[in-house]
Scaffold this motif. Structure first.
Motif, PDB file in Angstrom:
ATOM      1  N   SER A  53       0.864  -1.176   0.029  1.00  0.00           N
ATOM      2  CA  SER A  53       0.059  -0.055   0.026  1.00  0.00           C
ATOM      3  C   SER A  53       0.887   1.209  -0.027  1.00  0.00           C
ATOM      4  O   SER A  53       0.633   2.311  -0.585  1.00  0.00           O
ATOM      5  N   THR A  54       1.967   1.135   0.552  1.00  0.00           N
ATOM      6  CA  THR A  54       2.883   2.348   0.616  1.00  0.00           C
ATOM      7  C   THR A  54       3.592   2.571  -0.654  1.00  0.00           C
ATOM      8  O   THR A  54       4.018   3.736  -1.011  1.00  0.00           O
ATOM      9  N   CYS A  55       3.358   1.678  -1.727  1.00  0.00           N
ATOM     10  CA  CYS A  55       4.114   1.781  -3.010  1.00  0.00           C
ATOM     11  C   CYS A  55       3.031   1.855  -4.109  1.00  0.00           C
ATOM     12  O   CYS A  55       3.273   2.505  -5.251  1.00  0.00           O
ATOM     13  N   SER A  56       1.760   1.509  -3.924  1.00  0.00           N
ATOM     14  CA  SER A  56       0.666   1.570  -5.089  1.00  0.00           C
ATOM     15  C   SER A  56       0.579   2.993  -5.539  1.00  0.00           C
ATOM     16  O   SER A  56       0.383   3.161  -6.769  1.00  0.00           O
ATOM     17  N   SER A  57       0.412   4.103  -4.769  1.00  0.00           N
ATOM     18  CA  SER A  57       0.413   5.524  -5.240  1.00  0.00           C
ATOM     19  C   SER A  57       1.435   5.683  -6.136  1.00  0.00           C
ATOM     20  O   SER A  57       1.105   6.295  -7.178  1.00  0.00           O
ATOM     21  N   HIS A  58       2.335   5.497  -5.801  1.00  0.00           N
ATOM     22  CA  HIS A  58       3.908   5.868  -6.730  1.00  0.00           C
ATOM     23  C   HIS A  58       3.737   5.002  -7.954  1.00  0.00           C
ATOM     24  O   HIS A  58       3.948   5.526  -9.221  1.00  0.00           O
ATOM     25  N   LEU A  59       3.282   3.721  -7.792  1.00  0.00           N
ATOM     26  CA  LEU A  59       3.146   2.915  -9.046  1.00  0.00           C
ATOM     27  C   LEU A  59       2.144   3.585 -10.202  1.00  0.00           C
ATOM     28  O   LEU A  59       2.423   3.549 -11.182  1.00  0.00           O
ATOM     29  N   ILE A  60       0.999   4.093  -9.626  1.00  0.00           N
ATOM     30  CA  ILE A  60       0.104   4.626 -10.431  1.00  0.00           C
ATOM     31  C   ILE A  60       0.562   5.649 -11.108  1.00  0.00           C
ATOM     32  O   ILE A  60       0.165   6.051 -12.230  1.00  0.00           O
ATOM     33  N   VAL A  61       1.148   6.799 -10.364  1.00  0.00           N
ATOM     34  CA  VAL A  61       1.776   7.846 -10.904  1.00  0.00           C
ATOM     35  C   VAL A  61       2.847   7.432 -11.935  1.00  0.00           C
ATOM     36  O   VAL A  61       2.812   8.144 -13.009  1.00  0.00           O
ATOM     37  N   VAL A  62       3.593   6.428 -11.710  1.00  0.00           N
ATOM     38  CA  VAL A  62       4.664   6.162 -12.725  1.00  0.00           C
ATOM     39  C   VAL A  62       4.250   5.744 -13.917  1.00  0.00           C
ATOM     40  O   VAL A  62       4.490   6.004 -15.083  1.00  0.00           O
ATOM     41  N   VAL A  63       3.175   4.941 -13.895  1.00  0.00           N
ATOM     42  CA  VAL A  63       2.463   4.245 -15.062  1.00  0.00           C
ATOM     43  C   VAL A  63       1.776   5.522 -15.799  1.00  0.00           C
ATOM     44  O   VAL A  63       1.904   5.366 -17.140  1.00  0.00           O
ATOM     45  N   LEU A  64       1.178   6.606 -15.112  1.00  0.00           N
ATOM     46  CA  LEU A  64       0.228   7.580 -15.840  1.00  0.00           C
ATOM     47  C   LEU A  64       1.574   8.355 -16.532  1.00  0.00           C
ATOM     48  O   LEU A  64       1.486   8.790 -17.745  1.00  0.00           O
TER      49      LEU A  64
END
Length: 317
Positions: free
Chosen positions: A243-254
């Motif tokens: 959960s601490t990484c999920s936000s960063h992953l979404i931003v990276v993909v976008l």
């Protein structure tokens, strides 16, 4: 066109460009202006709020939030390079930008964009250290190391911005009508006289460094994170780590998804309508969504925001 181009011998002097923008939607120009202005104000407010929260709460004085604060600052600046001029052109009958203004816009756009690419890689490394080496986290991610990573991101942005801008604006232009809503590299290459193959190779080569290198670092960081998470014995610990990484992953993909599809291709495949949408995605929508993604999914930021509101309310009493 004579207002922007003058010939002296065999040379053509360019004093300005015409930005076509969203010519397909001239009938709804006012509606687009209102929509963009609203999105711009919302994005600035959310990013500035995040910066204010992170600066005001001592409990958020950690490397993760240090990087997040710089990300919010970068995106506010990144957006401000494009939107104000676009809003001005939407109100004006002709969308004009000077030669020097176009060069400055390209440099600043590349500077902030590339710096964000490397900053996202630094954030991924921070999450890797936090999850894979929690006991050594404070030693590895010291304040000095964090500042070096941020400074390195800005240096890379400066180098890429200077290289692209210097090379592009020393080329001979045979036209002044830019089929885009800001001074992007690909539509400007469409106006260059003669063969631009070497320039296309340069664009792709620099993009491999500025986009794919940090993306590779992010992939390697998350490979290590996933390997560590799968070895955790407690399911709750796995969920908390992910959960601490999920936000960063979404931003990276976008961000990387739209940016790579724009820069990692030859000029022959340039399609103005499609590429305008892609550019709009990573210049407007991504900076708008990023603070929302981080703030809505982060309980610590939500708690800090509530404390800030209470503090401001008490001061008014």
């Amino acid at each position: 066109m004579s207002l922007f181009m003058s010939r002296q011998g065999n040379d053509t002097d360019i004093s300005g460009f015409l930005l076509v923008g969203f010519a397909e939607t001239q009938q709804v120009r006012l509606m687009i202006f209102v929509m963009l202005l609203s999105l711009y104000m919302i994005t600035l407010m959310t990013n500035m709020t995040i910066i204010l929260i992170l600066k005001s709460d001592p409990e958020l004085n950690t490397p993760m939030y240090f990087f997040l604060m710089h990300l919010a600052c970068l995106e506010a600046c990144y957006l401000s390079v494009i939107i104000p001029k676009l809003l001005e052109n939407l109100l004006a009958k002709t969308s004009i930008i000077s030669f020097q203004g176009c060069a400055m816009q390209m440099f600043l756009f590349l500077f902030f964009g590339v710096a964000e690419c490397f900053l996202l890689a630094a954030m991924a490394f921070d999450r890797y250290v936090a999850i894979c080496y929690p006991l050594r986290y404070t030693i590895i991610m010291s304040r000095n190391v964090c500042w070096r990573m941020v400074t390195g991101s800005y240096v890379c942005g400066t180098i890429v911005g200077l290289v692209h801008t210097t090379v592009t604006f020393h080329l001979p232009f045979c036209g002044v009508t830019v089929n885009h809503f800001f001074c992007e590299i690909q539509p400007l290459l469409e106006l260059v006289c003669g063969d631009t193959f070497l320039n296309e190779v340069q664009v792709i080569g620099v993009a491999l460094f500025a986009i794919m290198l940090p993306f590779l670092l992010i992939i390697l960081s998350y490979m290590g994170i996933i390997f560590t998470i799968t070895r955790m014995p407690v399911l709750e610990s796995r969920y908390k780590a992910f959960s601490t990484c999920s936000s960063h992953l979404i931003v990276v993909v976008l961000f990387y998804g739209t940016a790579s599809s724009m820069y990692l291709k030859p000029k022959s495949s340039y399609s103005p309508p499609v590429d305008k949408v892609l550019s709009f995605s990573y210049t407007v929508l991504t900076p708008l969504l990023n603070p929302i993604i981080y703030s809505l999914r982060n309980k610590e930021i939500q708690g800090a925001l509530r404390k800030l509101w209470k503090k401001m309310a008490l001061q008014k009493l």
